[in-house]
Design an enzyme around this catalytic site. Sequence first.
Site, PDB file in Angstrom:
ATOM      1  N   GLU A 198       0.815  -1.213   0.000  1.00 38.59           N
ATOM      2  CA  GLU A 198       0.000   0.000   0.000  1.00 38.59           C
ATOM      3  C   GLU A 198       0.846   1.259   0.000  1.00 38.59           C
ATOM      4  O   GLU A 198       1.935   1.273   0.573  1.00 38.59           O
ATOM      5  CB  GLU A 198      -0.830   0.056   1.289  1.00 38.59           C
ATOM      6  CG  GLU A 198      -1.850  -1.025   1.401  1.00 38.59           C
ATOM      7  CD  GLU A 198      -2.489  -1.058   2.785  1.00 38.59           C
ATOM      8  OE1 GLU A 198      -2.451  -0.041   3.504  1.00 38.59           O
ATOM      9  OE2 GLU A 198      -3.025  -2.113   3.130  1.00 38.59           O
ATOM     10  N   CYS A 255       3.147   8.297   1.308  1.00 33.81           N
ATOM     11  CA  CYS A 255       3.572   7.379   2.361  1.00 33.81           C
ATOM     12  C   CYS A 255       3.810   6.024   1.687  1.00 33.81           C
ATOM     13  O   CYS A 255       2.900   5.478   1.062  1.00 33.81           O
ATOM     14  CB  CYS A 255       2.464   7.282   3.413  1.00 33.81           C
ATOM     15  SG  CYS A 255       2.774   6.019   4.649  1.00 33.81           S
ATOM     16  N   CYS A 308       5.508  -7.561   7.542  1.00 31.04           N
ATOM     17  CA  CYS A 308       6.465  -7.039   8.522  1.00 31.04           C
ATOM     18  C   CYS A 308       6.668  -8.101   9.594  1.00 31.04           C
ATOM     19  O   CYS A 308       5.757  -8.856   9.904  1.00 31.04           O
ATOM     20  CB  CYS A 308       5.891  -5.766   9.156  1.00 31.04           C
ATOM     21  SG  CYS A 308       7.004  -4.960  10.322  1.00 31.04           S
ATOM     22  N   CYS A 348       4.404  -5.516  16.212  1.00 32.62           N
ATOM     23  CA  CYS A 348       3.711  -4.538  17.070  1.00 32.62           C
ATOM     24  C   CYS A 348       2.239  -4.949  17.199  1.00 32.62           C
ATOM     25  O   CYS A 348       1.583  -5.240  16.192  1.00 32.62           O
ATOM     26  CB  CYS A 348       3.821  -3.125  16.494  1.00 32.62           C
ATOM     27  SG  CYS A 348       5.521  -2.555  16.369  1.00 32.62           S
ATOM     28  N   CYS A 401      -0.764  -3.224  15.160  1.00 32.79           N
ATOM     29  CA  CYS A 401      -0.544  -2.922  13.744  1.00 32.79           C
ATOM     30  C   CYS A 401      -1.054  -4.033  12.821  1.00 32.79           C
ATOM     31  O   CYS A 401      -0.781  -5.215  13.043  1.00 32.79           O
ATOM     32  CB  CYS A 401       0.947  -2.692  13.525  1.00 32.79           C
ATOM     33  SG  CYS A 401       1.357  -2.302  11.820  1.00 32.79           S
ATOM     34  N   GLY A 431       5.763  -2.403   6.717  1.00 32.88           N
ATOM     35  CA  GLY A 431       7.151  -2.851   6.834  1.00 32.88           C
ATOM     36  C   GLY A 431       8.012  -1.973   7.713  1.00 32.88           C
ATOM     37  O   GLY A 431       7.625  -0.882   8.111  1.00 32.88           O
ATOM     38  N   GLU A 432       9.192  -2.490   8.045  1.00 30.25           N
ATOM     39  CA  GLU A 432      10.156  -1.762   8.870  1.00 30.25           C
ATOM     40  C   GLU A 432      11.351  -1.407   7.974  1.00 30.25           C
ATOM     41  O   GLU A 432      12.115  -2.287   7.567  1.00 30.25           O
ATOM     42  CB  GLU A 432      10.586  -2.650  10.054  1.00 30.25           C
ATOM     43  CG  GLU A 432      11.797  -2.177  10.820  1.00 30.25           C
ATOM     44  CD  GLU A 432      11.728  -0.720  11.287  1.00 30.25           C
ATOM     45  OE1 GLU A 432      10.729  -0.319  11.882  1.00 30.25           O
ATOM     46  OE2 GLU A 432      12.698   0.022  11.019  1.00 30.25           O
ATOM     47  N   SER A 471      10.599   6.228   9.253  1.00 28.35           N
ATOM     48  CA  SER A 471      10.048   5.893  10.563  1.00 28.35           C
ATOM     49  C   SER A 471      10.461   4.479  10.962  1.00 28.35           C
ATOM     50  O   SER A 471      10.366   3.549  10.169  1.00 28.35           O
ATOM     51  CB  SER A 471       8.521   5.995  10.493  1.00 28.35           C
ATOM     52  OG  SER A 471       7.936   5.653  11.721  1.00 28.35           O
ATOM     53  N   SER A 524       8.939   5.453  16.407  1.00 25.56           N
ATOM     54  CA  SER A 524       7.648   5.022  16.946  1.00 25.56           C
ATOM     55  C   SER A 524       7.865   4.606  18.396  1.00 25.56           C
ATOM     56  O   SER A 524       8.372   3.527  18.665  1.00 25.56           O
ATOM     57  CB  SER A 524       7.103   3.839  16.140  1.00 25.56           C
ATOM     58  OG  SER A 524       6.942   4.237  14.794  1.00 25.56           O
ATOM     59  N   LEU A 525       7.484   5.483  19.325  1.00 28.56           N
ATOM     60  CA  LEU A 525       7.793   5.233  20.739  1.00 28.56           C
ATOM     61  C   LEU A 525       6.615   4.557  21.442  1.00 28.56           C
ATOM     62  O   LEU A 525       6.754   3.473  21.984  1.00 28.56           O
ATOM     63  CB  LEU A 525       8.173   6.567  21.399  1.00 28.56           C
ATOM     64  CG  LEU A 525       8.801   6.486  22.779  1.00 28.56           C
ATOM     65  CD1 LEU A 525      10.066   5.658  22.783  1.00 28.56           C
ATOM     66  CD2 LEU A 525       9.091   7.895  23.321  1.00 28.56           C
ATOM     67  N   HIS A 526       5.486   5.220  21.446  1.00 26.09           N
ATOM     68  CA  HIS A 526       4.202   4.672  21.901  1.00 26.09           C
ATOM     69  C   HIS A 526       4.092   4.303  23.382  1.00 26.09           C
ATOM     70  O   HIS A 526       3.026   3.894  23.842  1.00 26.09           O
ATOM     71  CB  HIS A 526       3.788   3.441  21.070  1.00 26.09           C
ATOM     72  CG  HIS A 526       3.767   3.664  19.593  1.00 26.09           C
ATOM     73  ND1 HIS A 526       3.424   4.861  19.019  1.00 26.09           N
ATOM     74  CD2 HIS A 526       4.059   2.833  18.552  1.00 26.09           C
ATOM     75  CE1 HIS A 526       3.496   4.756  17.697  1.00 26.09           C
ATOM     76  NE2 HIS A 526       3.894   3.546  17.393  1.00 26.09           N
ATOM     77  N   ASN A 567      -5.632   3.581  15.155  1.00 25.53           N
ATOM     78  CA  ASN A 567      -6.633   3.134  14.189  1.00 25.53           C
ATOM     79  C   ASN A 567      -7.062   1.745  14.614  1.00 25.53           C
ATOM     80  O   ASN A 567      -6.224   0.856  14.758  1.00 25.53           O
ATOM     81  CB  ASN A 567      -6.033   3.081  12.785  1.00 25.53           C
ATOM     82  CG  ASN A 567      -5.859   4.458  12.208  1.00 25.53           C
ATOM     83  OD1 ASN A 567      -6.817   5.211  12.082  1.00 25.53           O
ATOM     84  ND2 ASN A 567      -4.627   4.810  11.892  1.00 25.53           N
ATOM     85  N   CYS A 583      -2.164   1.978   7.980  1.00 25.42           N
ATOM     86  CA  CYS A 583      -1.304   1.107   7.181  1.00 25.42           C
ATOM     87  C   CYS A 583      -1.610  -0.370   7.369  1.00 25.42           C
ATOM     88  O   CYS A 583      -1.895  -0.832   8.458  1.00 25.42           O
ATOM     89  CB  CYS A 583       0.173   1.403   7.431  1.00 25.42           C
ATOM     90  SG  CYS A 583       0.771   0.936   9.029  1.00 25.42           S
TER      91      CYS A 583
HETATM   92  N1  SAH Z   1       7.904   0.082  10.919  1.00 28.96           N
HETATM   93  C1  SAH Z   1       7.969   1.515  10.960  1.00 28.96           C
HETATM   94  C2  SAH Z   1       7.155   2.229   9.895  1.00 28.96           C
HETATM   95  C3  SAH Z   1       5.787   1.710   9.568  1.00 28.96           C
HETATM   96  S1  SAH Z   1       4.490   1.949  10.723  1.00 28.96           S
HETATM   97  C4  SAH Z   1       7.613   2.007  12.336  1.00 28.96           C
HETATM   98  O1  SAH Z   1       7.223   1.204  13.171  1.00 28.96           O
HETATM   99  O2  SAH Z   1       7.772   3.195  12.587  1.00 28.96           O
HETATM  100  C5  SAH Z   1       4.158   3.680  10.678  1.00 28.96           C
HETATM  101  C6  SAH Z   1       3.553   4.222  11.973  1.00 28.96           C
HETATM  102  O3  SAH Z   1       2.202   3.771  12.142  1.00 28.96           O
HETATM  103  C7  SAH Z   1       4.295   3.761  13.210  1.00 28.96           C
HETATM  104  O4  SAH Z   1       4.432   4.832  14.111  1.00 28.96           O
HETATM  105  C8  SAH Z   1       3.373   2.695  13.749  1.00 28.96           C
HETATM  106  O5  SAH Z   1       3.621   2.429  15.098  1.00 28.96           O
HETATM  107  C9  SAH Z   1       2.027   3.301  13.465  1.00 28.96           C
HETATM  108  N2  SAH Z   1       0.894   2.380  13.495  1.00 28.96           N
HETATM  109  C10 SAH Z   1       0.842   1.088  13.117  1.00 28.96           C
HETATM  110  N3  SAH Z   1      -0.383   0.587  13.315  1.00 28.96           N
HETATM  111  C11 SAH Z   1      -1.136   1.578  13.798  1.00 28.96           C
HETATM  112  C12 SAH Z   1      -2.493   1.678  14.209  1.00 28.96           C
HETATM  113  N4  SAH Z   1      -3.317   0.635  14.152  1.00 28.96           N
HETATM  114  N5  SAH Z   1      -2.924   2.879  14.658  1.00 28.96           N
HETATM  115  C13 SAH Z   1      -2.094   3.947  14.724  1.00 28.96           C
HETATM  116  N6  SAH Z   1      -0.820   3.917  14.358  1.00 28.96           N
HETATM  117  C14 SAH Z   1      -0.318   2.739  13.909  1.00 28.96           C
END
Ligand code: SAH
Length: 353
Positions: free
Chosen positions: A92, A105, A112, A116, A119, A159-160, A191, A214-216, A296, A339
Amino acid sequence: MTTKVDLLSLLPTELEEYFVSIGEPKFRAKQVFARLHKGERIGEITNLSKALREKLVNETLDTLPTVEEKLVSKIDGTVKYLFRLHDGACIESVFMRYKHGNTLCISSQVGCRMGCKFCASTIGGRVRNLYPSELLGQVIAAQLDSGERISNIVMMGIGEPLDNYDNVIKFLKLVNHPDGLNIGYRHISLSTCGVVDGIYRLAEEDLPITLSISLHASDDEKRSEIMPINNKWNIDSLLSACRSYYRTTGRRISFEYTLISGKNDSESDANKLAALLISAFRSCGAPIHVNLIRVNEVEETGFRKGSVESVNAFAKTLERRGITATVRRRLGSDVNAACGQLRRSNMKKDEEE
Ligand code: SAH
């Protein structure tokens, strides 16, 4: 069988070597590079002889992604592409219009393996890495389809990127090339979920792209619960790598923080995040920025998003502590732009058939 050459993954000097190796003059590289990067297929490049074109069609790979499905947001014009790759896999990309220019994007892998928990992209694991040409091809194909120039790229799709390191670096050099799309490094963000050895390597490349982390979560226990990568590289080692990235590149660091209701979105979470970032970056003075987004909701994950008020309150708490924070506008919310979700629904459709 000889392996086919992926022309669109080659830099001009490599393309020259290729043409010399098949008995053609070096200048063919210049003829071909710019045209491939505009989206022409090798068989369509009419300033090459018919015989050479036929030979090239047989001996090279055509890796330009094709539009499999396209969803256009009625709210803000965001376009979500499902691209089909030459081996049938799908990825995508999302085309967004901002005041500062059109942004794409892009995905960096098919699937991946980072795992996470919130995701959608990681649910079926990693299928394969994208080639440099397929990273670039998303930009070329989206530009062709939209008829508009893309001036900014964010590597935040499926993907990463640091798990596909060499191909991503090659892609950055290709997309930045003045004879190709010529997109400035400062207009590109990468990212990562926190692949620390990749961050150190990236710092050494001397490419002034923006790094986004991506800290979260702001403690290891919570972060490990939602992001398995944290078991390999914890928050401390991640933030050390960020400081080092800043010292070598001078580029500000962005942090992504996805708010999950009841998990990481309380006022005390916001205070902890502010304290963590302040103590990590006080000494080096790096400008930092936090992007907040409500999660999301992905059917399989069970995580829920909180209210608009909760994300605004979180942002205010950070601002009070002196951390700049932006609440991400949710572009394309009606086209499933989070994504991995479109690919996922396409895979499910395939399974049902
Ligand atoms: N692998 C990389 C880039 C792809 S994900 C990374 O982890 O940064 C891009 C961003 O979307 C990341 O910050 C990821 O944590 C976030 N993301 C993934 N799934 C999500 C979701 N369901 N809701 C909100 N953000 C999400």
